[in-house]
Design a protein around this motif. Structure first.
Motif, mmCIF file in Angstrom:
data_model
loop_
_atom_site.group_PDB
_atom_site.id
_atom_site.type_symbol
_atom_site.label_atom_id
_atom_site.label_comp_id
_atom_site.label_asym_id
_atom_site.label_seq_id
_atom_site.Cartn_x
_atom_site.Cartn_y
_atom_site.Cartn_z
ATOM 1 N N THR A 297 0.843 -1.199 0.000
ATOM 2 C CA THR A 297 0.000 0.000 0.000
ATOM 3 C C THR A 297 0.884 1.257 0.000
ATOM 4 O OG1 THR A 297 -0.132 -0.041 2.420
ATOM 5 C CG2 THR A 297 -1.871 -1.175 1.190
ATOM 6 N N PRO A 298 0.309 2.412 -0.360
ATOM 7 C CA PRO A 298 1.108 3.642 -0.375
ATOM 8 C C PRO A 298 1.550 4.058 1.023
ATOM 9 C CG PRO A 298 -0.917 3.899 -1.649
ATOM 10 C CD PRO A 298 -1.046 2.628 -0.878
ATOM 11 N N GLY A 299 2.526 4.927 1.056
ATOM 12 C CA GLY A 299 2.989 5.516 2.302
ATOM 13 C C GLY A 299 2.665 6.999 2.353
ATOM 14 N N ALA A 300 3.172 7.672 3.371
ATOM 15 C CA ALA A 300 2.935 9.104 3.554
ATOM 16 C C ALA A 300 3.907 9.618 4.601
ATOM 17 C CB ALA A 300 1.492 9.355 3.996
ATOM 18 N N LEU A 301 3.954 10.936 4.736
ATOM 19 C CA LEU A 301 4.711 11.549 5.816
ATOM 20 C C LEU A 301 3.763 11.891 6.953
ATOM 21 C CD1 LEU A 301 7.121 14.050 3.989
ATOM 22 C CD2 LEU A 301 7.710 11.847 5.024
ATOM 23 N N LEU A 302 4.172 11.610 8.192
ATOM 24 C CA LEU A 302 3.410 11.946 9.386
ATOM 25 C C LEU A 302 4.239 12.904 10.236
ATOM 26 C CD1 LEU A 302 2.063 8.386 10.331
ATOM 27 C CD2 LEU A 302 0.874 10.177 9.054
ATOM 28 N N MET A 303 3.627 14.011 10.631
ATOM 29 C CA MET A 303 4.326 15.028 11.434
ATOM 30 C C MET A 303 3.729 15.091 12.825
ATOM 31 S SD MET A 303 4.634 18.172 8.688
ATOM 32 C CE MET A 303 5.124 19.254 10.017
#
Length: 230
Positions: A138-144
């Motif tokens: 599955t896709p990823g993302a940036l988490l802040m």
């Protein structure tokens, strides 16, 4: 009556014990009515807003070493809760959504669950629909978070509509782990969901989870006719 259980009736031949018992059963059932199926267990259907499940290691990346989740409110499933903690998620083309709430307890792997409109807003063109925990490929993302940024390589999904139940409830419906059911929502915006995944656990309470887009489509907040069907 003969020794073999046959009843002799003068002038009318013979009648077997089995025939008499069947006649008696028919008379009794006619008077008291046939036994009805037990009442279905109480069903709750919830709209699940976008959220994040997080591992201990990723929690510490976002909030600092040794950080522990703080309970905001308990959820319907025992042991699950919304936390006070939120993060910002950054998707493709640098689009972002703030205040993505974390749900507890901690998980082995971090996972983001979005509705279709959330995915479009973040720039995901074809986010896969998966059962929670099935994040491979599955896709990823940036988490802040307030302490740091986490680069999530994979784990962003649209959660498949599903029903939690315990073994007794599964027995009532005659379903097994991983099976599919239907959920009929009546009313002016009537909808039948055809692929409700079954998740069975001894600690679960009968509860369907759908995302906010699905809930809006069927007018869940106004629905009075709700039926779970095998």
């Amino acid at each position: 009556m003969s020794n073999d259980g046959t009843v002799l009736s003068q002038g009318h031949g013979t009648v077997s014990r089995a025939e008499i018992e069947q006649t008696v059963r028919q008379i009794v059932l006619a008077r008291i009515g046939r036994p009805s199926r037990p009442e279905p267990p109480a069903l709750r259907v919830d709209a699940s807003a976008r959220h994040l499940h997080v591992s201990q290691a990723d929690l510490e990346t976002l909030f600092g070493p040794g950080y522990e989740l703080k309970v905001h409110r308990p959820l319907f499933q025992e042991g699950n809760f919304a936390t006070q903690e939120t993060v910002t998620i950054i998707g493709p083309r640098s689009r972002l959504i703030s205040n993505l709430r974390i749900l507890g307890p901690l998980r082995k792997r971090t996972q983001v669950e979005l509705a279709f409109t959330d995915a479009i807003s973040l720039g995901f063109d074809n986010l896969p629909i998966r059962i929670s925990g099935d994040t491979a490929g599955t896709p990823g993302a940036l988490l802040m978070g307030p302490h740091g940024v986490l680069e999530l390589k994979e784990g962003v999904i649209r959660a498949a509509i599903h029903v939690h139940m315990n073994p007794a409830e599964a027995g009532y419906y005659g379903v097994r782990q991983g099976g599919l059911m239907k959920l009929r929502i009546g009313g002016s915006a009537a909808v039948t969901f055809e692929r409700v995944a079954v998740r069975i656990d001894p600690t679960s309470r009968l509860n369907v989870h759908m995302d906010t887009d699905e809930a809006n489509a069927c007018g869940l907040h106004l629905a009075r006719e709700i039926e779970l069907i095998k």
